[in-house]
Every structure is written in structure tokens, then in C-alpha cells.
Design a protein around this motif. Structure first.
Motif, short mmCIF file in Angstrom:
data_model
loop_
_atom_site.label_atom_id
_atom_site.label_comp_id
_atom_site.label_asym_id
_atom_site.label_seq_id
_atom_site.Cartn_x
_atom_site.Cartn_y
_atom_site.Cartn_z
N LEU A 1 0.82 -1.21 0.00
CA LEU A 1 0.00 0.00 0.00
C LEU A 1 0.85 1.25 0.00
O LEU A 1 0.55 2.24 -0.69
CB LEU A 1 -0.92 -0.02 1.23
CG LEU A 1 -2.02 -1.09 1.22
CD1 LEU A 1 -2.72 -1.12 2.58
CD2 LEU A 1 -3.02 -0.84 0.12
N ASP A 2 1.96 1.22 0.75
CA ASP A 2 2.85 2.39 0.79
C ASP A 2 3.57 2.59 -0.54
O ASP A 2 3.70 3.73 -1.01
CB ASP A 2 3.88 2.22 1.91
CG ASP A 2 3.24 2.26 3.29
OD1 ASP A 2 2.13 2.82 3.41
OD2 ASP A 2 3.83 1.70 4.23
N ILE A 3 4.02 1.52 -1.15
CA ILE A 3 4.79 1.68 -2.39
C ILE A 3 3.88 2.10 -3.55
O ILE A 3 4.29 2.85 -4.44
CB ILE A 3 5.54 0.37 -2.73
CG1 ILE A 3 6.62 0.66 -3.77
CG2 ILE A 3 4.62 -0.71 -3.23
CD1 ILE A 3 7.53 -0.52 -4.03
N LEU A 4 2.60 1.68 -3.53
CA LEU A 4 1.67 2.13 -4.55
C LEU A 4 1.35 3.61 -4.41
O LEU A 4 1.33 4.35 -5.41
CB LEU A 4 0.38 1.30 -4.48
CG LEU A 4 0.48 -0.15 -4.99
CD1 LEU A 4 -0.79 -0.91 -4.67
CD2 LEU A 4 0.75 -0.18 -6.49
N ASP A 5 1.10 4.05 -3.18
CA ASP A 5 0.86 5.48 -2.96
C ASP A 5 2.07 6.31 -3.33
O ASP A 5 1.94 7.41 -3.90
CB ASP A 5 0.50 5.72 -1.50
CG ASP A 5 -0.88 5.19 -1.15
OD1 ASP A 5 -1.69 5.00 -2.08
OD2 ASP A 5 -1.15 4.96 0.05
N THR A 6 3.25 5.80 -3.05
CA THR A 6 4.47 6.52 -3.40
C THR A 6 4.60 6.67 -4.91
O THR A 6 4.97 7.74 -5.42
CB THR A 6 5.70 5.78 -2.85
OG1 THR A 6 5.57 5.65 -1.43
CG2 THR A 6 6.98 6.55 -3.15
#
Length: 487
Positions: free
Chosen positions: A189-194
Motif C-alpha cells: 500500500l505504501d509503495i503504490l501510494d508513493t
């Protein structure tokens, strides 16, 4: 006697006299003449009255009734969240391909003389694509690359490698996969938002990122690794169900009950319980997709023989029922030990309803699918890639028959997606309106906000006449100035 001396002590006599004065006067005893025979008689024939502690007994009864209401309220929330996960997952095969093609068309037609890097920029001088179109383009690219990579994995080889292992090894292996899935989901989820923010961030600021291409590469690696983990989970469960030894399936189901030990006796706040509830919704949908993959793989091995389908159904139902039972017991005792009312699940449903409504506003800051994914901790891409791979290798679709079946299935799926999304939006608005009406009836002097938090505007209708007079006059002057300008 020793008993008489204890009874005649000042402290005991004072307590007994106080209890006699609070209760019925007929319960008073002559403790000075209290003999061993009287003691035995009163021990054998109880003379207590529960109505002497009526308040405590009513409270315990209400607590027990609330305990029984937990499964019903939990399932209302779980069903609402489950439908949202279905909506997000179906949009992966319906809206995403259409949005990707539209974004690609806009990119080609609007920027024939620009490079792809300039097309993904969002400078104030005018960008080629809107931020939503950039995100759709990136999602399509990740899906295509992930599908190309996952089709090189031989599922038959994985099945035989896992099947040759011992029961204990498989049990440990499945626990490791489950833990790795939870950890990598949080990371995903963090890497997609990034990636989305890096691709749509306005230019002109100081460079604080690696660039779009490196972030896209890391995201593709994450999606591929996560898809492999989900594939290994499905293959392990397939081995457990189709094995002649049911010990592995029994041990796998008992793993759900081990979860109770780590959850029930912990201290939970309402926010922590909300996170746990959303995670349970995601796990239930995750389990449903994996069981569907297992059924398709097994039916393919037996040439779609109907008899094997009815053999698999009892095992799948047993796994799903155990999941329901564990969720009910876990939430019942978590709410009981932390003194949380069953009404909290309706509050959680209201929160999900506001997520749906706010994501459909013009001023929304995120797509509906991304909002639900963040709330539930649900990443649909790995499950979608796994399901597509199993479907392609299990269902033979050749010639015009296959093409017509794909087109007809796509039309049915997109119709179902639109119907489900409209149903969820309507239900969310009904829940929001009921919540606001309840707030107005309970707090008539409280500020009545008729708009969602993402679209609040200063309006006289939102400020009661007897509350906050300076703010009321300030808003009134501002509205008069606007009206004078219009005139």
C-alpha cells in the motif's frame, strides 16, 4: 464455640446488622444463639434473594444480551465491507481496461511530440494527462507486466513440490506465507501510494524522489512477489484439501483458532478494533478467492467432472464456517473484555459509508478503489493476476466461441459492477442521512453540516441562530458582499 466467637466479633456483627437493615427485616438472626445445627441448616437451605442486588443483576443480563448481539452487528459490517471489496476487485477487470485504453489514447493524441516522461509530469504550465489518468495508465502497465511475468510460473511443478513435503513442514510453511502476506500487503500500500504521488506531483519543487521509472520497477517487483505468495497459499490449500490424509486440513483449520489466543486477551481501543474488523473483511474475501482458485485447479485436473465438485464443496464450506466461527468468538470476547458496545460496528459502517460518498465527489482526493484498499488493507492486483492465470490455464477458450464468451462475460461483469456500485452508493447515502437525522435529534444545538467534510462551504444553513453569533455575522457579511458583486 469457635463459630459463635467469630460471629460475635464487632466487625462481623456490624456488617451483618448493616446487611439486615438494607434487606428484609425478616432475615435478621439471633447470632448469639447460633449453633452448629443452625449453621448447617442455613447452609443447606439458602435464604439469599437476588433482588437485593437487582441493579447488578440487570447490568449483567444486559451485558449478556449485548454479547449475543455482537455476531449480528458484526456480520452487517462485514457484509457491507465485503461488497466493497467485491466492487474494487471487479473493477480491476472491467473499468481498469477501459480507463487504461482511454488514458493511452489521450497520451498518444495529445503528446505526439512529447516524451513519456513529459507526459507523466504535472506542471502548472499544462500537463498532458490528468492525475487520475496517469494513475490509470500506471495501473494498466503494472497489470500487463505482472500478467506477463506470472504466466512463466509452472503451477503443476509447484503443486508436486509442495505435495512431496511432510505435514509439519507444510503447516509451518503456510504460517510463514500468511505472515509474509500481511507484512507485504502493508508494504505494498505504501509503495503504490508513493508511485502515484511521484507520477502526479507538481513540478517546480525540490527533487525528493528517485523518479517514476525506478518507482514503477519496484512496484512491479512487489506485485510479482506478492502474486507468488498468494499462488503458494492457494497451492498449499489445494494440497491440503486433495490429500488423502486429512491431518493437514485439520491442522490448517486449527491455525484459525490459534489466532484467538493472540487477540482475545489483548487490550483494544475502538480504533484498533476498527482496523482488526477491516482486516477480517479482507481476509474473508481473500479466502474466498483462494478457495475459488482451488476449485478451478481441481476441476481442471479431473476434466471438470461434476462428482469431484460436490466432493470439494464440504471441505470449502467447513473452512469458511470455521472462519465465521473464529471471527464471531474473537469479536464477542474482545468487545466483552474491553467493555465495547455492539453499536460500535454500526459506527464503523457509517465510516465506510462516508468513504464511499467522499470518493465520489468532484473534490475527492483519491479514487474509490484506492480509498477502499487503504481502509481495508486490500491490494487487488495480486489476487486479480492469480485468478486470471488460473482461469486462462483452466478454461479452454479457442476460436469464435472463446471470443464470444469473453465478450459476453465482460458485458455481464461490467453490468454487475455498475449495479453493485450504484447499490453501495445508495445504501451509503441512506446510512449517512439516518446518521445525520439521529445527530440532529440528539443534539439540536450542534452545528448541522449538510455537506461532506471534503466539500464544506460557509453557509447560513449550517449555523444555528442561537450559536456562535460572531461567526454568523461574519458569514452573513461575506454572503452580502457576494450578492452585491453579482448584482
Amino acid at each position: 464455640m469457635k463459630l459463635a466467637s467469630i460471629v460475635r466479633s464487632p466487625s462481623v456483627s456490624a456488617n451483618l446488622s448493616q446487611s439486615s437493615s438494607d434487606g428484609n427485616s425478616e432475615m435478621s438472626l439471633d447470632w448469639r444463639n447460633f449453633s452448629l445445627y443452625d449453621y448447617i441448616r442455613y447452609e443447606l437451605r439458602g435464604t439469599y434473594l437476588l433482588e437485593n442486588d437487582a441493579g447488578e443483576m440487570r447490568m449483567r443480563r444486559d451485558k449478556f444480551y449485548k454479547f449475543l448481539k455482537i455476531p449480528r452487528e458484526l456480520e452487517k459490517f462485514m457484509w457491507f465491507g465485503f461488497l466493497q471489496c467485491v466492487d474494487v476487485f471487479v473493477s480491476l477487470f472491467t473499468l481498469l481496461p477501459i480507463r487504461f485504453l482511454l488514458s493511452l489514447w489521450f497520451l498518444v493524441t495529445k503528446s505526439r511530440s512529447k516524451s513519456l516522461r513529459d507526459g507523466l509530469s504535472n506542471n502548472q504550465g499544462g500537463s498532458t494527462l490528468k492525475p487520475a489518468e496517469i494513475c490509470d495508465l500506471l495501473k494498466g502497465i503494472m497489470f500487463i507486466i505482472g500478467a506477463s511475468l506470472i504466466f512463466y510460473i509452472d503451477t503443476s511443478m509447484l503443486y508436486h513440490i509442495i505435495k512431496s513435503q511432510s505435514v509439519i513442514k507444510l503447516y509451518i510453511f503456510f504460517n510463514m506465507l500468511e505472515l509474509a502476506d500481511k507484512l507485504i500487503t502493508s508494504f505494498g500500500l505504501d509503495i503504490l501510494d508513493t508511485l502515484y504521488w511521484t507520477a502526479t506531483e507538481p513540478r517546480g519543487r525540490k527533487r525528493e524522489h528517485f523518479g517514476v521509472i525506478p518507482h514503477l520497477f519496484m512496484t512491479v517487483v512487489y506485485i510479482f512477489v506478492h502474486t507468488i505468495l498468494v499462488l503458494l497459499q492457494a497451492t498449499t490449500l489445494n494440497v491440503a484439501i486433495n490429500s488423502s490424509n486429512n491431518a493437514l486440513l485439520t491442522i490448517w483449520m486449527s491455525n484459525n483458532f490459534v489466532e484467538l489466543k493472540g487477540m482475545v486477551f489483548k487490550k483494544f481501543e475502538k480504533n484498533n478494533l476498527f482496523q482488526m474488523s477491516c482486516n477480517d473483511v479482507k481476509e474473508r474475501f481473500h479466502l474466498l478467492i483462494i478457495l475459488f482458485v482451488v476449485i478451478m485447479q481441481t476441476m481442471k485436473e479431473y476434466n471438470w467432472d461434476e462428482r469431484h465438485f460436490w466432493i470439494l464443496i464440504p471441505y470449502c464450506l467447513t473452512i469458511f464456517i470455521s472462519e465465521f466461527a473464529v471471527d464471531w468468538v474473537k469479536h464477542c470476547f474482545v468487545t466483552r473484555f474491553n467493555d465495547i458496545s455492539h453499536e460500535i460496528y454500526h459506527t464503523y459502517t457509517i465510516s465506510l459509508s462516508y468513504d464511499i460518498a467522499s470518493s465520489n465527489l468532484k473534490s475527492a482526493y483519491s479514487d474509490h478503489a484506492d480509498t477502499i484498499s487503504k481502509r481495508m488493507g486490500f491490494v487487488p492486483l495480486p489476487l486479480g493476476l492469480l485468478l486470471m492465470k488460473v482461469f486462462v490455464i483452466s478454461v479452454p477458450l479457442n476460436g469464435w466461441y472463446g471470443i464470444s464468451s469473453i465478450v459476453l462475460g465482460f458485458l455481464c461483469l461490467i453490468t454487475f459492477k455498475f449495479w453493485l456500485n450504484i447499490l453501495l452508493i445508495g445504501q451509503a447515502l441512506e446510512i449517512i442521512e439516518a446518521h445525520r437525522a439521529d445527530q440532529e435529534s440528539n443534539n439540536p444545538l450542534k452545528r448541522r453540516c449538510t455537506s461532506l467534510p471534503a466539500s464544506r462551504q460557509p453557509s447560513m444553513e449550517n449555523i444555528p441562530a442561537n450559536l456562535n453569533l460572531p461567526l454568523r455575522s461574519k458569514v452573513l457579511n461575506k454572503e452580502n458582499q457576494i450578492n452585491n458583486k453579482d448584482d
